[in-house]
Design a protein around this motif. Structure first.
Motif, PDB file in Angstrom:
ATOM      1  N   THR A   1      18.135   9.805   8.890  1.00 19.94           N
ATOM      2  CA  THR A   1      17.483   8.506   8.861  1.00 19.94           C
ATOM      3  C   THR A   1      16.551   8.336  10.053  1.00 19.94           C
ATOM      4  OG1 THR A   1      19.376   7.558   7.728  1.00 19.94           O
ATOM      5  CG2 THR A   1      17.898   6.017   8.803  1.00 19.94           C
TER       6      THR A   1
ATOM      7  N   ALA B   1      12.633  10.728   8.209  1.00 23.64           N
ATOM      8  CA  ALA B   1      12.259   9.786   7.150  1.00 23.64           C
ATOM      9  C   ALA B   1      10.820   9.948   6.701  1.00 23.64           C
ATOM     10  CB  ALA B   1      12.504   8.359   7.623  1.00 23.64           C
TER      11      ALA B   1
ATOM     12  N   GLU C   1      12.172  13.136   1.990  1.00 28.57           N
ATOM     13  CA  GLU C   1      13.274  12.805   2.896  1.00 28.57           C
ATOM     14  C   GLU C   1      13.491  11.305   3.049  1.00 28.57           C
ATOM     15  OE1 GLU C   1      15.479  14.857   4.318  1.00 28.57           O
ATOM     16  OE2 GLU C   1      14.529  16.423   3.113  1.00 28.57           O
ATOM     17  N   GLY C   2      12.781  10.502   2.299  1.00 27.72           N
ATOM     18  CA  GLY C   2      12.992   9.064   2.379  1.00 27.72           C
ATOM     19  C   GLY C   2      14.110   8.626   1.450  1.00 27.72           C
ATOM     20  N   PRO C   3      14.375   7.341   1.388  1.00 28.08           N
ATOM     21  CA  PRO C   3      15.388   6.843   0.444  1.00 28.08           C
ATOM     22  C   PRO C   3      14.973   7.115  -0.993  1.00 28.08           C
ATOM     23  CG  PRO C   3      14.140   5.026   1.394  1.00 28.08           C
ATOM     24  CD  PRO C   3      13.752   6.255   2.163  1.00 28.08           C
TER      25      PRO C   3
ATOM     26  N   ARG D   1      21.523   9.429   2.160  1.00 30.48           N
ATOM     27  CA  ARG D   1      21.943   8.722   3.375  1.00 30.48           C
ATOM     28  C   ARG D   1      20.940   7.679   3.822  1.00 30.48           C
ATOM     29  NH1 ARG D   1      23.908  14.276   6.081  1.00 30.48           N
ATOM     30  NH2 ARG D   1      26.021  14.335   5.247  1.00 30.48           N
ATOM     31  N   GLN D   2      19.681   7.894   3.493  1.00 30.40           N
ATOM     32  CA  GLN D   2      18.697   6.905   3.910  1.00 30.40           C
ATOM     33  C   GLN D   2      18.730   5.663   3.034  1.00 30.40           C
ATOM     34  OE1 GLN D   2      14.902   8.497   5.390  1.00 30.40           O
ATOM     35  NE2 GLN D   2      15.780  10.525   5.040  1.00 30.40           N
ATOM     36  N   ASP D   3      19.351   5.757   1.886  1.00 29.92           N
ATOM     37  CA  ASP D   3      19.650   4.558   1.096  1.00 29.92           C
ATOM     38  C   ASP D   3      20.889   3.849   1.636  1.00 29.92           C
ATOM     39  OD1 ASP D   3      17.756   4.686  -1.281  1.00 29.92           O
ATOM     40  OD2 ASP D   3      18.695   6.661  -1.440  1.00 29.92           O
TER      41      ASP D   3
ATOM     42  N   VAL E   1      21.787   2.075   8.366  1.00 35.77           N
ATOM     43  CA  VAL E   1      21.061   1.472   7.250  1.00 35.77           C
ATOM     44  C   VAL E   1      21.621   0.077   6.986  1.00 35.77           C
ATOM     45  CG1 VAL E   1      20.371   1.691   4.837  1.00 35.77           C
ATOM     46  CG2 VAL E   1      20.702   3.745   6.228  1.00 35.77           C
TER      47      VAL E   1
END
Length: 478
Positions: free
Chosen positions: A18, A22, A27-29, A66-68, A278
């Motif tokens: 994250t 990102a 690699e983003g959500p 994980r970014q979500d 997050v």
């Protein structure tokens, strides 16, 4: 950030993707911010029902990363995990930081466990909102699994719950029936409080939930309440009947299976309860979209044929319909939606409503009244006997033996059967009802005493209860 050199692989702490990556491609959500809707847009009527359903479909089917907000965050060994998803501090298998599998963290989205529309076809017919095979069964809160059979008795002791995933079709009709039953029971509760000493029968929609009585001081005796919690709220979702709405079920499932925390429960949009970096993982609008999507999923149906008439008659005669009530009717056609944690006033404090007699659900409407919900259940918990009892350490004997009546619509397509999938055929499922202490033993015995010809009539009738043919097809460009 923690860096540990293990077998020449750099293992990066949970927060690092994250924080560091990102901006890299892919690699983003996974859930794009522009695809999320807000609670305000729903409440103010800025979106069509289909736009809300599409947003809910994305919550349902997006494989979160994980970014979500996927997962419980970096494990803090100084704090106990309490064997609970809500702690936001569960361990992971071999410390991989991602999956646990036993006691949740077992999938990336709802679709992984709700994707089989028919297990009668070979290969299985897949689709959004279906049930799950045995491999997707949830293993809830065990602290002991005797996989090596230490007693050499052929039994692998297990002290959690094993839950085979149910299909979600027809959820809106089920919830509306339950809401009206709860409304009736709350009125009966108030009648008892207003008339001290009077024994009040808890009857709603021809289902009896026992009796209550109040004394002159306003104390309510609930010792004779049956098949529902003492608060007299009918909770139709979950094998135990422990979730009152699709919204409540979704909130709990998201945090258990994925560690995705809804702000509605975990401290608001700015809170980071699981400390994974997050916030606002599942917003109020996200949860509304998801619950509206689930509640408007297609409903199961029955193949109409004169061949099934005798089977349905026998189904009623031998006692199956005593619990598997073929049809429930409602007084309303519109299902209202409300936030979790609202007072148990089923039709107050609502923010949106859907007419279930119209597409996409199209329940049969009753002239001058509501709809017919042909789910084959009484939405009541029953004692299923010793042989079917769970062995969960966190439940008492009664709780381990009680299950809500399984809904039989769609049963032709939904093997394996029973709460843990132990019955692979319909006959196995029927006969398992006959065991010491089971409330349904008499019906199973009556079935077993029938001729093979009459047994087949019932089985042919059950095999006419089918799942939707192409669920959610109106939202998907195939």
């Amino acid at each position: 950030m923690k860096l540990t050199l293990m077998n020449s692989v750099v293992v990066v702490g949970l927060l690092s993707p994250t924080l560091l990556f990102a901006n890299l491609a892919g690699e983003g959500p996974r859930l794009a911010p522009e695809d999320r809707i807000t609670q305000g847009q729903i409440v103010e009527g800025e979106l069509t029902l289909d736009e809300i359903r599409k947003a809910g479909l994305l919550i349902f089917s997006t494989p979160f990363n994980r970014q979500d907000g996927y997962g419980d965050g970096e494990h803090d060994s100084s704090e106990p995990d309490n064997n609970s998803a809500e702690s936001g501090n569960r361990p992971t298998l071999q410390g991989n930081g991602t999956y646990l599998r036993v006691n949740g963290l077992d999938s990336q989205n709802c679709l992984e466990c709700h994707s089989i529309v028919s297990n009668r076809t070979v290969p299985a017919t897949l689709g959004i909102g279906g049930g799950g095979g045995f491999s997707t069964s949830a293993m809830l809160r065990p602290v002991n699994i005797d996989v090596i059979d230490e007693d050499f008795d052929g039994t692998a002791e297990y002290n959690g719950r094993l839950i085979n995933p149910l299909f979600l079709f027809g959820s809106g009709g089920i919830e509306l029936v339950a809401r009206e039953m709860t409304e009736d029971l709350q009125h009966l509760k108030q009648y008892a409080l207003d008339n001290p000493g009077v024994i009040v029968n808890l009857d709603t929609k021809s289902v009896n939930f026992g009796t209550i009585a109040a004394d002159e001081h306003g104390n309510l005796d609930t010792s004779n309440v049956q098949g529902v919690d003492e608060d007299l709220v009918v909770r139709p979702f979950g094998r135990k009947g422990d979730n009152a709405s699709a919204r409540e079920f979704g909130l709990n499932a998201l945090v258990f299976h994925m560690g995705m925390q809804a702000t509605e429960k975990f401290g608001g949009a700015d809170a980071d309860f699981d400390k994974d970096g997050v916030t606002n993982e599942i917003s109020v609008g996200d949860l509304s979209a998801l619950s509206i999507f689930v509640a408007t999923l297609d409903r199961p149906f029955q193949i109409e044929s004169s061949k099934n008439t005798n089977g349905f008659r026998l189904f009623n005669e031998i006692g199956c319909a005593d619990c598997h009530r073929p049809v429930m009717t409602t007084e309303r056609r519109k299902l209202p939606f409300k936030l979790t944690g609202s007072p148990h006033t089923p039709f107050e404090d609502t923010f949106y409503e859907v007419d279930l007699s119209k597409p996409p659900t199209i329940f049969k409407s009753i002239f001058g009244a509501g709809i017919e919900v042909q789910m084959f259940s009484d939405l009541k918990r029953h004692d299923m006997g010793i042989a079917l009892a769970e062995t969960a350490f966190f439940q008492d004997e009664v709780q381990n033996r009680e299950f809500i009546t399984a809904r039989l619509w769609g049963v032709a397509d939904t093997a394996p059967y029973m709460h843990d999938g132990r019955a692979l055929t319909l006959v196995e499922a029927i006969l398992l009802h006959d065991n010491p202490g089971s409330e349904a033993g008499y019906a199973a015995q009556n079935f077993n005493n029938l001729s093979d010809d009459d047994k087949n009539k019932i089985l042919y009738f059950l095999m006419s209860l089918r799942m939707p043919r192409d669920p959610v097809s109106d939202l998907i460009n195939r």
